[in-house]
Design a protein around this motif. Structure first.
Motif, PDB file in Angstrom:
ATOM      1  N   LEU A   1      41.417  27.709  45.022  1.00  0.00           N
ATOM      2  CA  LEU A   1      40.539  28.125  44.893  1.00  0.00           C
ATOM      3  C   LEU A   1      39.800  29.213  45.180  1.00  0.00           C
ATOM      4  N   ASN A   2      39.985  29.318  46.675  1.00  0.00           N
ATOM      5  CA  ASN A   2      39.292  31.050  47.615  1.00  0.00           C
ATOM      6  C   ASN A   2      40.359  31.764  46.658  1.00  0.00           C
ATOM      7  N   THR A   3      41.767  31.401  47.139  1.00  0.00           N
ATOM      8  CA  THR A   3      43.013  32.437  45.995  1.00  0.00           C
ATOM      9  C   THR A   3      42.229  33.327  44.856  1.00  0.00           C
ATOM     10  N   PHE A   4      41.692  32.487  43.712  1.00  0.00           N
ATOM     11  CA  PHE A   4      41.936  32.185  42.520  1.00  0.00           C
ATOM     12  C   PHE A   4      40.669  33.148  42.297  1.00  0.00           C
ATOM     13  N   LEU A   5      39.448  32.840  43.204  1.00  0.00           N
ATOM     14  CA  LEU A   5      37.498  33.479  43.376  1.00  0.00           C
ATOM     15  C   LEU A   5      37.782  35.093  44.214  1.00  0.00           C
ATOM     16  N   SER A   6      38.954  35.085  45.180  1.00  0.00           N
ATOM     17  CA  SER A   6      39.058  36.121  45.795  1.00  0.00           C
ATOM     18  C   SER A   6      39.738  37.732  44.750  1.00  0.00           C
ATOM     19  N   VAL A   7      40.721  36.783  43.958  1.00  0.00           N
ATOM     20  CA  VAL A   7      41.332  37.538  42.895  1.00  0.00           C
ATOM     21  C   VAL A   7      41.022  38.121  41.851  1.00  0.00           C
ATOM     22  N   GLN A   8      39.898  37.554  41.364  1.00  0.00           N
ATOM     23  CA  GLN A   8      38.712  37.624  40.445  1.00  0.00           C
ATOM     24  C   GLN A   8      36.916  38.117  40.439  1.00  0.00           C
ATOM     25  N   TYR A   9      37.172  38.575  41.933  1.00  0.00           N
ATOM     26  CA  TYR A   9      36.365  39.334  42.648  1.00  0.00           C
ATOM     27  C   TYR A   9      36.490  40.552  42.402  1.00  0.00           C
ATOM     28  N   GLU A  10      37.973  40.788  43.296  1.00  0.00           N
ATOM     29  CA  GLU A  10      38.815  42.029  43.310  1.00  0.00           C
ATOM     30  C   GLU A  10      38.831  42.751  41.667  1.00  0.00           C
ATOM     31  N   ARG A  11      39.503  41.729  40.429  1.00  0.00           N
ATOM     32  CA  ARG A  11      39.389  42.427  39.549  1.00  0.00           C
ATOM     33  C   ARG A  11      38.197  42.975  39.244  1.00  0.00           C
ATOM     34  N   SER A  12      37.369  42.313  38.848  1.00  0.00           N
ATOM     35  CA  SER A  12      35.857  42.552  38.654  1.00  0.00           C
ATOM     36  C   SER A  12      35.206  43.980  38.975  1.00  0.00           C
ATOM     37  N   GLN A  13      35.673  43.703  40.657  1.00  0.00           N
ATOM     38  CA  GLN A  13      35.155  45.202  41.334  1.00  0.00           C
ATOM     39  C   GLN A  13      36.057  46.441  41.102  1.00  0.00           C
ATOM     40  N   ASN A  14      36.892  46.337  40.341  1.00  0.00           N
ATOM     41  CA  ASN A  14      37.737  47.439  40.495  1.00  0.00           C
ATOM     42  C   ASN A  14      37.574  48.143  39.064  1.00  0.00           C
ATOM     43  N   GLY A  15      37.333  47.030  38.042  1.00  0.00           N
ATOM     44  CA  GLY A  15      37.153  47.103  36.469  1.00  0.00           C
ATOM     45  C   GLY A  15      35.659  47.402  36.514  1.00  0.00           C
ATOM     46  N   GLY A  16      34.567  47.222  37.700  1.00  0.00           N
ATOM     47  CA  GLY A  16      33.624  48.097  37.353  1.00  0.00           C
ATOM     48  C   GLY A  16      33.444  49.189  37.998  1.00  0.00           C
ATOM     49  N   SER A  17      34.463  49.274  38.992  1.00  0.00           N
ATOM     50  CA  SER A  17      35.137  51.051  39.277  1.00  0.00           C
ATOM     51  C   SER A  17      35.525  52.288  38.372  1.00  0.00           C
ATOM     52  N   LEU A  18      36.530  51.700  37.819  1.00  0.00           N
ATOM     53  CA  LEU A  18      37.030  52.551  36.398  1.00  0.00           C
ATOM     54  C   LEU A  18      36.218  52.475  35.380  1.00  0.00           C
TER      55      LEU A  18
END
Length: 256
Positions: free
Chosen positions: A150-167
């Motif tokens: 769960l913690n790995t999944f949430l970290s990846v999801q959060y990172e993806r959401s942040q990168n998506g926002g930056s893009l």
């Protein structure tokens, strides 16, 4: 920050469902406010309907929820767990559950517990007999696996959401810059038109000054300065054009 804000809840539910099916343990995910944000899997009547369903049992269960962490023995004698969930080092919730026995229960002890809680003893024992029994080692291993997953999944999801926002911000910035470049181009064309008028004005002024002879000497100086200004403007305008081209190329590269 809440899990729903950045995580794919469908994928989260799938992880919980598969894990619960494989282990036989109960599990649900709670937000930072303590409320459920996922479905509850493998919840037992013994815990949810009878123990927590009584006023005294509810108080004891809530105390366990607040104070206990990791894998622990709850007040009712079942093995439960509380796993902190984080994303980018920030607490975003917890995975809680368990509701299993680590050994065959002594029914006499649970009859006394039912009496303390004000719960019907026969119903309590009947519900107890339906609770899964797992070894302590297998419970701890299952909980550790769930926590890491769960913690790995949430970290990846959060990172993806942040990168998506930056893009997206980068794309928006590129579009805004593109619009500014177009405005500069329009202004440059207007400047060119003014320069042409300056050149014509300077030329006419020089002709008139020559016709006036000595009387037009001062006017001739002004005409020459206007001409020089026009030439300087041409140089600056060319530099602006080159700059606009460079900006346009950079913006197009950003948009690819």
């Amino acid at each position: 920050m809440e899990i729903r804000e950045f995580a794919d809840m469908h994928k989260l539910e799938k992880i919980l469902s598969n894990w619960a099916l494989a282990t036989g343990l109960a599990v649900t995910v709670k937000g930072t406010d303590g409320r459920d944000i996922s479905r509850s899997y493998n919840a037992t009547d013994f815990c949810t309907k009878l123990t927590r369903g009584s006023s005294e049992g509810s108080v004891r269960c809530e105390r366990c929820d607040r104070e206990e962490k990791g894998v622990y023995r709850c007040h009712a004698g079942l093995t439960d767990f509380n796993i902190p969930l984080e994303a980018d080092g920030i607490r975003v919730g917890a995975a809680v559950g368990g509701q299993v026995l680590s050994a065959q229960p002594e029914e006499g002890r649970f009859r006394h517990l039912a009496e303390d809680l004000g719960v019907d003893e026969d119903k309590y024992i009947d519900a107890l007999r339906k609770v899964n029994v797992r070894s302590e080692e297998s419970i701890k291993a299952a909980v550790e696996l769930l926590g890491e997953t769960l913690n790995t999944f949430l970290s990846v999801q959060y990172e993806r959401s942040q990168n998506g926002g930056s893009l997206q911000k980068l794309a928006d910035g590129a579009e805004k810059t593109h619009q500014l470049v177009e405005q500069i181009t329009e202004k440059t064309e207007a400047l060119k038109a003014l320069q042409n008028k300056q050149k014509i004005l300077a030329l006419n002024a020089s002709i008139e000054a020559a016709r006036a002879g000595e009387k037009g000497a001062g006017f001739s100086v002004v005409a020459k300065e206007v001409g020089k200004l026009s030439e300087q403007s041409t140089v600056v305008n060319k530099e602006i054009e080159n700059l606009v081209v460079s900006i346009s190329e950079a913006v197009e590269a950003m948009k690819r």
